[in-house]
Motif scaffolding. Structure first.
Motif, PDB file in Angstrom:
ATOM      1  N   ASP A  75     -15.579  22.373 -50.151  1.00  0.00           N
ATOM      2  CA  ASP A  75     -15.986  22.824 -48.819  1.00  0.00           C
ATOM      3  C   ASP A  75     -17.482  23.108 -48.775  1.00  0.00           C
ATOM      4  O   ASP A  75     -18.151  22.792 -47.780  1.00  0.00           O
ATOM      5  N   LEU A  78     -19.444  19.845 -48.562  1.00  0.00           N
ATOM      6  CA  LEU A  78     -19.381  19.249 -47.229  1.00  0.00           C
ATOM      7  C   LEU A  78     -20.153  20.039 -46.186  1.00  0.00           C
ATOM      8  O   LEU A  78     -20.647  19.465 -45.214  1.00  0.00           O
ATOM      9  N   ASN A  79     -20.279  21.350 -46.381  1.00  0.00           N
ATOM     10  CA  ASN A  79     -20.847  22.198 -45.336  1.00  0.00           C
ATOM     11  C   ASN A  79     -22.171  22.872 -45.681  1.00  0.00           C
ATOM     12  O   ASN A  79     -22.799  23.468 -44.817  1.00  0.00           O
ATOM     13  N   ASP A  80     -22.602  22.830 -46.929  1.00  0.00           N
ATOM     14  CA  ASP A  80     -23.832  23.512 -47.347  1.00  0.00           C
ATOM     15  C   ASP A  80     -24.717  22.544 -48.125  1.00  0.00           C
ATOM     16  O   ASP A  80     -24.350  21.407 -48.365  1.00  0.00           O
TER      17      ASP A  80
END
Length: 101
Positions: A75, A78-80
């Protein structure tokens, strides 16, 4: 001789320090006892430690399983701005990660 052994209560945890010549497991119990687990008589089981992520700033986050920790890392990717993951850390129960550029 009168030996007064104090058997660890059910659920007591400890660290295995070795095995002797007759197969007894040498244990340093968390309650301070060093009473061995005798092969064929006592029942012991391996308790796996929680898995933990260690961030570059020293923050630590614990997880019950590697899969839970890996989902968290996924996660983050994908997001940071995750730029580094060290899968070859000292222990098998830790992943070191670095966020940012």
């Amino acid at each position: 001789m009168n030996f007064n052994y104090v058997f660890p209560a059910k659920g007591t945890q400890g660290t295995v320090t070795g095995v002797d010549d007759i197969g007894s497991i040498l244990i340093q119990w968390d309650n301070g006892s060093t009473l061995n687990a005798v092969y064929g008589e006592d029942v012991v089981r391996i308790v796996k430690p929680d898995f933990e992520l260690v961030f570059q700033n020293g923050r630590r986050e614990g997880f019950e399983t590697f899969n839970d920790a890996w989902q968290y890392v996924t996660d983050m990717v994908l997001n940071d701005d995750l730029v580094w993951v060290n899968l070859e850390s000292k222990g098998n129960d830790t992943i070191h990660i670095r966020k940012g550029l």
